[in-house]
Write an enzyme that holds these catalytic residues in place. Structure first.
Site, PDB file in Angstrom:
ATOM      1  N   SER A 163     -11.251   1.341  -5.192  1.00 30.75           N
ATOM      2  CA  SER A 163     -11.915   1.884  -6.373  1.00 30.75           C
ATOM      3  C   SER A 163     -11.357   3.276  -6.668  1.00 30.75           C
ATOM      4  CB  SER A 163     -13.415   1.951  -6.133  1.00 30.75           C
ATOM      5  OG  SER A 163     -13.676   2.811  -5.042  1.00 30.75           O
ATOM      6  N   TYR A 164     -11.781   3.851  -7.788  1.00 30.16           N
ATOM      7  CA  TYR A 164     -11.224   5.137  -8.211  1.00 30.16           C
ATOM      8  C   TYR A 164     -11.416   6.201  -7.113  1.00 30.16           C
ATOM      9  CZ  TYR A 164      -9.791   8.872 -11.275  1.00 30.16           C
ATOM     10  OH  TYR A 164      -9.109   9.925 -11.815  1.00 30.16           O
TER      11      TYR A 164
END
Ligand code: MG
Lengths: 643, 216
Positions: A353-354
């Site tokens: 994820s980011y």
């Protein structure tokens, strides 16, 4: 607003329909922050069926595919920028260093424009938007990303003023996530973008004003040492440098002191239990010996209390950026800059994820089960992932921080084809994730308090019952400690009761992890920029690395910090206060609690005032620099900046 | 009864041994300062007592402690002793960190890093050490058991009363609350050099402060 745009779009497309007599296909320009992101988002949204063509910039390709938006078929044109497209600059008349007194830079007009090397990207956007009836922003969902989004909007609306604009919100580049973003298109957030504008403008003005002042003056004052040196200033760099200098000075000024303590232990059946003196230590040998004498006259120890309690070692909190940087630096010996570069790559590949997030709470709506399931196939941590599922998990430990934008960093896809540091970072993120959704390690602690002639001692024992998360989180240790079974009232003779001598030792030089912790604590930069600022002071040679781990200041860095601190700690550019205040204001702009123009004006005034004090008392900085450079300052006229 | 004898008795009743010479000159000084005044013996007593509180006992040299006390490994003091404090220090912590706390209380960025190993101890307790004199011998006394009324900011030259029996080990009087009474006073000449801050600085070979900071 949303509905209104939608209707607008329909009207436009209806007109196209009438003239062309074709299907009413809407065309949208989609812009991501980097080419890799554009490529992967396009691949996911098109289920691998996108076609690629060239843009005017070699590095930013164009991907086309069909999809459905607002229930209507749509043609997507997806391209990218390469980070910021526009930059603040002074208008031409102020660009030459000799063009004005640096103080004028606090008021000099600035313009936001596209640097020459990004002109191709800009022209691609201008060309493509002409063919489109809508614009969708896919830049990263953080402060910088929001601002980059507005830069794209500016370029596109200059061509097509009324084009509808949408913001896609996502935290990972996975199919589920990008489709969700497409189905819940919203509006870009102007507040966040405004905060970045204020930050950029302030950074430009303060950076240029102090850099010119320092460089122009100190090159002349120390021609032998600094004549061709750029002596840059940055409002984050300097406090960061300040931390390094402060620790170094603490070590330089350190005076070792001897101390003594009473050592006591008890050996039975081959097991020696060490007891600790509750007074810990005394800095006077005589006093310590006097107390030891008292103990030795009546050395029998009496057990006064036995505490027996369960003790757990907590699994880690969900992973945020600062924790990722610190652990990678400490345990994997990968520095923050490289860590973030790798993490970003893993993100654009859809594996994690980011990676820029302040959140350490998993949102309720995020289903963690499939994320754990994906990892069960691995032969290193797969069995543990399976165990998490079998034991009723995942059950994340929850922190307290949320940036309301991104979830904690977690793996989004299983990968077994990575190498080198990419593999190590990915493995760490997976192990951290599995650890934080499993169970705390459980143990049993025994604390025994004894008395010898009125002096108190204690010993602790630890028995580990369940290792739980420690089985997957190989970066933590928890050592069992054996202890005898003592009962209250029981007595024993110590096997050893003696004096131990030792000396205080200086603090250690700062590691990168320490430095990041300090920057976070004192509000210097954001989780997204810590690594950058550390890198800058290294490149400027304000600091160097000792044994590749420890930060040491160079002579120039030392002299500058000491000079600014001498002028006054409240206004010192090397102290965190000024910048931390500014960061607080930026946060207020983001949250819509403070007007960006007010912050801009106030902050410019603050730094201008400091600039005034610095020029007035610059001789003190000359002097401090002279000490460290071992050079005598060349006397100059009264002017702070030589003509 | 002569005035000096009655003042002497008053001091004896407070376990204070005076030099006759100092006593005579003190009375004489008082009379010169207050000519033609009818004072009571109580007034004279308290005037002399005030002077004694400000006296540097090392100027009059009346030994009251047993000789060679500092060399005794173990001995008991069984009487009452009025002594003068030269200076006090806390021997439970490094001097350097104590001095930094005084000299740069807020300015220093607390760069102690948050995630260091947890300490085994819940924090060590203060142990003050007083350096005392009867005017002839110098002796140390430690806060063997907590003595709340004793403070680090006690003035150099203060007079204190120690009531035996109290143990002396390796030249240290092992003080507990019950042994100690503070009488007050100071000695002007040592206020600055023996201020808490300067005792620390001198021990660390750092520059002393002509205007030392008061400690709590
Ligand atoms: Mg970004």
């Amino acid at each position: 607003m949303h509905l209104f745009c939608y209707l607008n779009v329909i009207k436009t497309s209806v007109r196209i329909l009438c003239t062309n007599q074709a299907k009413p296909i809407m065309k949208y320009l989609n812009v991501a922050e980097k080419n890799d992101a554009a490529k992967n988002i396009a691949a996911l949204l098109s289920r691998g069926a996108s076609t690629r063509r060239e843009g005017l910039s070699n590095y930013n390709k164009i991907y086309e595919f069909d999809t459905t938006i607002f229930g209507q078929p749509a043609r997507m044109v997806m391209t990218s920028v390469s980070g910021h497209l526009l930059n603040y600059e002074f208008v031409t008349t102020y660009r030459a260093w000799q063009s004005c007194h640096p103080v004028a830079l606090f008021d000099a007009p600035v313009v936001k424009q596209c640097p020459a090397n990004y002109d191709n990207i800009k022209r691609t956007l201008e060309r493509e938007i002409r063919q489109c009836q809508g614009l969708i922003i896919w830049t990263d969902c953080d402060r910088e990303g929001e601002n980059i989004g507005f830069e794209v909007i500016k370029v596109c609306t200059d061509i097509k003023p009324n084009i509808p604009v949408y913001r896609a919100k996502f935290s990972e580049i996975t199919a589920a996530s990008v489709f969700r973003a497409l189905n819940t298109l919203g509006q870009p957030n102007k507040n966040i973008s405004d905060a970045v504008d204020v930050r950029q403008e302030l950074d430009l003005r303060t950076g240029a004003a102090f850099t010119r002042l320092q460089t122009l003056r100190f090159q002349k004052v120390f021609p032998d040492k600094l004549s061709d040196k750029l002596i840059s200033y940055g409002s984050c760099q300097f406090p960061t440098l300040g931390f390094v200098v402060e620790r170094y000075n603490a070590i330089e000024e350190f005076v070792p002191e001897d101390f003594w303590r009473i050592k006591m232990n008890h050996t039975m059946k081959d097991l020696t239990v060490d007891f600790n003196w509750k007074r810990d230590r005394l800095f006077d040998k005589n006093a310590c010996e006097a107390i030891l004498d008292i103990c030795q006259e009546n050395p029998q120890a009496t057990v006064e209390e036995v505490e027996s309690k369960s003790k757990s070692k907590w699994r880690p909190l969900p992973l945020d950026t600062v924790e990722l940087e610190k652990t990678a630096s400490r345990k994997l010996r990968i520095n923050a800059k490289d860590t973030m570069k790798i993490a970003e790559k893993l993100y654009t590949q859809g594996l994690i994820s980011y990676p820029r997030t302040e959140t350490n709470i998993f949102p309720r709506e995020l289903n963690l089960v499939p994320l754990v399931e994906q990892q069960t196939v691995d032969n290193r941590w797969g069995p543990f992932a399976q165990r998490v599922l079998n034991e009723g998990g995942p059950n994340p430990r929850q922190g307290r921080k949320s940036d309301q934008a991104h979830p904690p960093i977690h793996p989004t896809k299983y990968a077994n084809n990575l190498n080198g540091n990419e593999q190590r970072i990915y493995e760490y993120i997976v192990r951290h994730f599995l650890a934080c959704v499993s169970k705390d390690a459980m143990g049993h602690e025994t604390v025994v308090h004894v008395d010898i002639a009125d002096e108190k001692f204690l010993a602790k024992g630890l028995f580990i019952l369940e290792r739980n998360y420690l089985d997957v989180y190989t970066y933590d240790r928890w050592n069992a400690k054996e202890i005898h079974e003592y009962r209250v009232g029981e007595t024993f003779m110590p096997s050893n009761l003696s004096l131990a001598e030792s000396t205080t030792s200086p603090p250690k030089l700062l590691t990168e992890a320490d430095l990041i912790a300090l920057m976070e604590k004192y509000g210097i930069g954001t989780d997204a920029t810590h690594a950058e600022h550390i890198e800058t002071i290294k490149t400027r040679e304000y600091v160097g690395l000792h044994e590749n781990i420890y930060f040491v200041p160079g002579t120039l860095g030392m002299g500058l910090v000491e000079g600014y601190n001498r002028i006054g700690l409240e206004v010192s550019l090397a102290k965190p206060n000024l910048r931390a205040d500014f960061e607080k204001d930026l946060k207020l702009i983001c949250d819509g609690h403070k007007n960006p123009e007010t912050v801009r004006r106030e902050q410019i005034e603050k730094y201008r005032a400091v600039f005034g004090i610095v020029t007035e008392r610059i001789l003190e900085i000359d002097d401090s620099l002279g000490n460290r450079l071992e050079d005598r300052p060349r006397p100059l006229e009264n002017e702070a900046i030589p003509q | 009864m002569s005035e000096s004898l009655s003042v002497k008795r008053f001091f004896q009743s407070h376990h204070i041994t005076l030099s006759d010479y100092w006593l005579e000159s003190c009375i004489q000084w008082y009379q010169e300062e207050n000519p033609n005044v009818n004072y009571s013996i109580e007034t004279l007593n308290s005037a002399v007592y005030e002077q004694w509180l400000l006296l540097d006992l090392r100027d009059v040299e009346v030994p009251i402690l047993p000789p060679n006390l500092a060399q005794q490994k173990k001995i008991s003091l069984n009487n009452v002793y009025c002594l003068q404090l030269l200076y006090v220090q806390d021997i439970s912590q490094p001097k350097l960190s104590q001095l930094q706390k005084i000299r740069t209380p807020n300015v220093l960025v607390d760069s102690s890093i948050t995630d260091q190993e947890p300490k085994f101890y819940t924090g060590s307790k203060r142990m003050l050490q007083m350096v005392l004199t009867d005017g002839v011998q110098q002796i140390e006394a430690i806060e063997y058991k907590p003595i709340p009324l004793l403070k680090a900011n006690i003035k150099p030259g203060s007079k204190i009363k120690i009531t035996g029996p109290v143990q002396v080990r390796r030249g240290q009087i092992m003080l507990e609350s019950k042994h100690l009474q503070l009488l007050g006073g100071e000695v002007e000449e040592i206020l600055i050099p023996n201020a808490y801050e300067n005792v620390l600085a001198r021990a660390l070979r750092l520059p002393e402060n002509p205007h030392p900071t008061n400690v709590e």
